[in-house]
Motif scaffolding. Structure first.
Motif, PDB file in Angstrom:
ATOM      1  N   SER B   1     -43.486 -14.074 -33.054  1.00 45.98           N
ATOM      2  CA  SER B   1     -43.740 -13.535 -34.357  1.00 45.98           C
ATOM      3  C   SER B   1     -42.795 -14.244 -35.306  1.00 45.98           C
ATOM      4  N   CYS B   2     -42.496 -13.834 -36.644  1.00 45.26           N
ATOM      5  CA  CYS B   2     -41.833 -14.332 -37.533  1.00 45.26           C
ATOM      6  C   CYS B   2     -40.501 -13.730 -37.573  1.00 45.26           C
ATOM      7  N   SER B   3     -39.350 -14.540 -37.770  1.00 45.80           N
ATOM      8  CA  SER B   3     -38.113 -13.916 -37.920  1.00 45.80           C
ATOM      9  C   SER B   3     -37.679 -14.481 -39.133  1.00 45.80           C
ATOM     10  N   SER B   4     -36.932 -13.375 -39.813  1.00 43.81           N
ATOM     11  CA  SER B   4     -36.430 -13.787 -41.206  1.00 43.81           C
ATOM     12  C   SER B   4     -37.600 -14.451 -42.073  1.00 43.81           C
ATOM     13  N   PRO B   5     -38.740 -13.570 -42.468  1.00 44.72           N
ATOM     14  CA  PRO B   5     -39.877 -14.172 -43.325  1.00 44.72           C
ATOM     15  C   PRO B   5     -39.480 -14.134 -44.430  1.00 44.72           C
ATOM     16  N   ARG B   6     -40.031 -15.146 -45.194  1.00 42.03           N
ATOM     17  CA  ARG B   6     -39.843 -15.136 -46.941  1.00 42.03           C
ATOM     18  C   ARG B   6     -41.112 -15.484 -47.445  1.00 42.03           C
ATOM     19  N   LEU B   7     -41.634 -14.627 -48.629  1.00 42.82           N
ATOM     20  CA  LEU B   7     -42.986 -14.852 -49.199  1.00 42.82           C
ATOM     21  C   LEU B   7     -42.569 -15.276 -50.405  1.00 42.82           C
ATOM     22  N   THR B   8     -43.366 -16.372 -51.019  1.00 38.94           N
ATOM     23  CA  THR B   8     -43.419 -16.559 -52.179  1.00 38.94           C
ATOM     24  C   THR B   8     -45.020 -16.620 -52.861  1.00 38.94           C
ATOM     25  N   SER B   9     -45.167 -15.888 -53.793  1.00 41.33           N
ATOM     26  CA  SER B   9     -46.635 -15.891 -54.370  1.00 41.33           C
ATOM     27  C   SER B   9     -46.995 -16.202 -55.705  1.00 41.33           C
ATOM     28  N   THR B  10     -48.136 -16.500 -55.929  1.00 42.41           N
ATOM     29  CA  THR B  10     -48.777 -16.687 -57.237  1.00 42.41           C
ATOM     30  C   THR B  10     -49.754 -15.653 -57.636  1.00 42.41           C
ATOM     31  N   SER B  11     -50.083 -14.744 -58.486  1.00 43.09           N
ATOM     32  CA  SER B  11     -51.185 -14.111 -58.308  1.00 43.09           C
ATOM     33  C   SER B  11     -52.138 -14.359 -59.852  1.00 43.09           C
ATOM     34  N   PHE B  12     -53.260 -13.864 -59.823  1.00 35.54           N
ATOM     35  CA  PHE B  12     -54.406 -14.091 -60.834  1.00 35.54           C
ATOM     36  C   PHE B  12     -55.229 -13.094 -61.004  1.00 35.54           C
ATOM     37  N   THR B  13     -55.302 -12.410 -62.120  1.00 36.57           N
ATOM     38  CA  THR B  13     -56.697 -11.410 -62.176  1.00 36.57           C
ATOM     39  C   THR B  13     -57.502 -11.787 -63.584  1.00 36.57           C
ATOM     40  N   THR B  14     -58.364 -11.388 -63.468  1.00 27.55           N
ATOM     41  CA  THR B  14     -59.594 -12.049 -64.493  1.00 27.55           C
ATOM     42  C   THR B  14     -58.980 -10.846 -65.589  1.00 27.55           C
ATOM     43  N   LEU B  15     -59.079 -11.296 -66.987  1.00 24.23           N
ATOM     44  CA  LEU B  15     -58.754 -10.416 -67.995  1.00 24.23           C
ATOM     45  C   LEU B  15     -59.786 -10.012 -68.830  1.00 24.23           C
ATOM     46  N   ASP B  16     -61.081 -10.693 -68.658  1.00 22.58           N
ATOM     47  CA  ASP B  16     -62.290 -10.342 -69.690  1.00 22.58           C
ATOM     48  C   ASP B  16     -63.200  -9.143 -69.006  1.00 22.58           C
ATOM     49  N   GLY B  17     -63.313  -7.945 -69.821  1.00 23.23           N
ATOM     50  CA  GLY B  17     -64.167  -7.075 -69.099  1.00 23.23           C
ATOM     51  C   GLY B  17     -65.327  -7.022 -69.659  1.00 23.23           C
ATOM     52  N   THR B  18     -65.849  -7.994 -70.843  1.00 24.96           N
ATOM     53  CA  THR B  18     -66.898  -8.119 -71.436  1.00 24.96           C
ATOM     54  C   THR B  18     -67.980  -8.894 -70.689  1.00 24.96           C
ATOM     55  N   ILE B  19     -67.748 -10.154 -70.164  1.00 25.39           N
ATOM     56  CA  ILE B  19     -68.805 -10.563 -69.441  1.00 25.39           C
ATOM     57  C   ILE B  19     -68.705 -10.767 -68.022  1.00 25.39           C
ATOM     58  N   LEU B  20     -67.776  -9.971 -67.420  1.00 27.79           N
ATOM     59  CA  LEU B  20     -67.905 -10.124 -66.001  1.00 27.79           C
ATOM     60  C   LEU B  20     -68.177  -8.439 -65.408  1.00 27.79           C
ATOM     61  N   THR B  21     -68.736  -8.592 -64.544  1.00 24.46           N
ATOM     62  CA  THR B  21     -69.179  -7.201 -63.897  1.00 24.46           C
ATOM     63  C   THR B  21     -68.220  -6.687 -62.777  1.00 24.46           C
ATOM     64  N   ASN B  22     -67.435  -7.507 -62.272  1.00 26.94           N
ATOM     65  CA  ASN B  22     -66.167  -7.236 -61.572  1.00 26.94           C
ATOM     66  C   ASN B  22     -64.946  -7.722 -61.933  1.00 26.94           C
ATOM     67  N   ILE B  23     -63.923  -7.232 -61.698  1.00 23.18           N
ATOM     68  CA  ILE B  23     -62.538  -7.753 -61.965  1.00 23.18           C
ATOM     69  C   ILE B  23     -62.122  -8.493 -60.567  1.00 23.18           C
ATOM     70  N   ALA B  24     -61.526  -9.538 -60.629  1.00 23.07           N
ATOM     71  CA  ALA B  24     -61.161 -10.353 -59.471  1.00 23.07           C
ATOM     72  C   ALA B  24     -59.549 -10.333 -59.451  1.00 23.07           C
ATOM     73  N   TYR B  25     -59.083  -9.857 -58.402  1.00 28.27           N
ATOM     74  CA  TYR B  25     -57.718 -10.013 -57.991  1.00 28.27           C
ATOM     75  C   TYR B  25     -57.405 -10.900 -57.161  1.00 28.27           C
ATOM     76  N   VAL B  26     -56.692 -12.031 -57.472  1.00 29.43           N
ATOM     77  CA  VAL B  26     -56.432 -13.014 -56.331  1.00 29.43           C
ATOM     78  C   VAL B  26     -54.852 -13.273 -56.045  1.00 29.43           C
ATOM     79  N   SER B  27     -54.495 -13.408 -54.996  1.00 30.86           N
ATOM     80  CA  SER B  27     -52.864 -13.547 -54.779  1.00 30.86           C
ATOM     81  C   SER B  27     -52.744 -14.532 -53.873  1.00 30.86           C
TER      82      SER B  27
END
Lengths: 211, 149
Positions: B1-27
């Motif tokens: 398994s992993c010893s001294s793990p380090r996570l680096t991340s970028t994330s994105f969410t959709t910001l428009d609620g008028t044309i989308l039926t669902n909001i997407a969360y992506v990391s």
């Protein structure tokens, strides 16, 4: 012939012949045991159902399109090294802003599913045919060849230019403001005239009263 | 398994609620064990809900994503707990026994911020214009009746 004329046939009890109740029970148990212990050598290989959905009410140039990919394993064994690739969105026409179009899933257990979401932005408007994405996977651990599958196709969609969307949906605050400014003269001029004459009249009235 | 793990991340969410039926969360995140990029299978959970973790071979990243209905999509910070094989097995065991899963050690926690989606202005501008026009009309009519009285 004894028994008063009745012929005596062998009774169906546990103590006569090969097909006795006891023997039947043992045979049944043996068969059940044999079937149970041969186990899952014949378990069905993995089979993935793949669906691709567009979750948008409108498709607008320059605004997000959310695509959901779902994989469901209906087979009896786990699907291994599942590689999903969607090559239908060319980089000149679409920009990927969230997620990746080519991904790998190590393992999908039998009877379970995996979902993946990608967000893209079209850089052009027009009619676009949303076609299938591809998936390749190994249907079992010792499989010689990978299976290739295609997703469902969402079909054709119209990506409207941003101007059209803006015309329909933006609050047009500037337009309303200019409307108010333009309608001001016809309202404000008579009101100003009346107000000035009213205040002059009231001033004269109070002057008279004071006298 | 992993010893001294380090996570680096970028994330994105959709910001428009008028044309989308669902909001997407992506990391998208990268894991390094002892300074080396890792390739182990990972499992993720957000708010008690298990997520599919997929890998992108091209960018050597893991991607987690999920959807919420636009109306119900809450805003704020989402904690995505990332586990390795042993960690996830421990989580499942704790869930089966009805114990608290927060005691299990994660490989890392990725925080995703969603500022909320724009679902249109508070008051429709046409409605505001009608209200203002009605107000002006009301004032005019009442002043006129006062004068006539």
């Amino acid at each position: 012939m004894d028994n008063n004329g009745w012929i005596r046939y062998p009774a169906f009890n546990s103590s006569s012949g090969p097909f006795t109740m006891d023997n039947w029970l043992k045979i049944c148990l043996l068969v059940v045991f044999a079937v149970a212990t041969t186990g899952n050598e014949e378990a069905t290989p993995a089979k993935l159902l793949f669906s691709k959905q567009i979750l948008n009410k409108y498709l607008v140039e320059g605004m997000d399109i959310v695509i959901k990919y779902s994989l469901f394993n209906v087979g009896g064994t786990a699907a291994l090294d599942v590689q999903v690739a969607d090559n239908t969105f060319g980089p000149q026409d679409f920009e990927v802003v969230g997620g990746q179009l080519k991904v790998t899933i190590d393992r999908i257990a039998p009877g379970s599913n995996a979902t993946h979401v990608v967000v893209i932005r079209p850089s052009k408007f027009g009619y676009f045919n949303f076609t299938a994405a591809e998936v390749t996977y190994l249907p079992s651990e010792n499989a010689a060849e990978a299976l290739v599958g295609l997703s469902s196709e969402p079909g054709q969609g119209a990506i409207v230019p941003f101007k059209e969307y803006d015309r329909k949906f933006s609050p047009h605050l500037l337009d309303w403001l200019s409307f108010a400014v333009m309608s001001m003269p016809s309202l404000v001029l008579p009101f100003a005239l009346w107000f000035s004459s009213k205040s002059k009249y009231e001033a004269v009235l109070t002057q008279k009263k004071d006298k | 398994s992993c010893s001294s793990p380090r996570l680096t991340s970028t994330s994105f969410t959709t910001l428009d609620g008028t044309i989308l039926t669902n909001i997407a969360y992506v990391s998208q995140f990268k894991l390094s064990c002892d300074g080396e990029p890792a390739d182990i299978p990972l499992y993720a959970e957000v708010g008690g809900k298990p997520l599919s973790v997929v890998k992108s071979k091209e960018t050597n990243e893991y991607v987690v994503s999920w959807l919420e209905e636009t109306k119900k999509a809450p805003r704020g910070n989402f904690e995505i707990k990332v586990y390795d094989d042993e960690g996830y097995a421990a989580v499942r065991k704790a869930q089966r026994n009805g114990e608290d899963t927060s005691a299990v050690q994660t490989v890392g926690v990725v925080v995703l911020y969603h500022p909320g989606a724009y679902t249109g202005p508070w008051i429709n501008s046409e409605l505001a214009a009608v209200i203002v026009a009605f107000g002006v009309l009301y004032y005019a009519v009442t002043t006129k009746t006062k004068l006539e009285a």
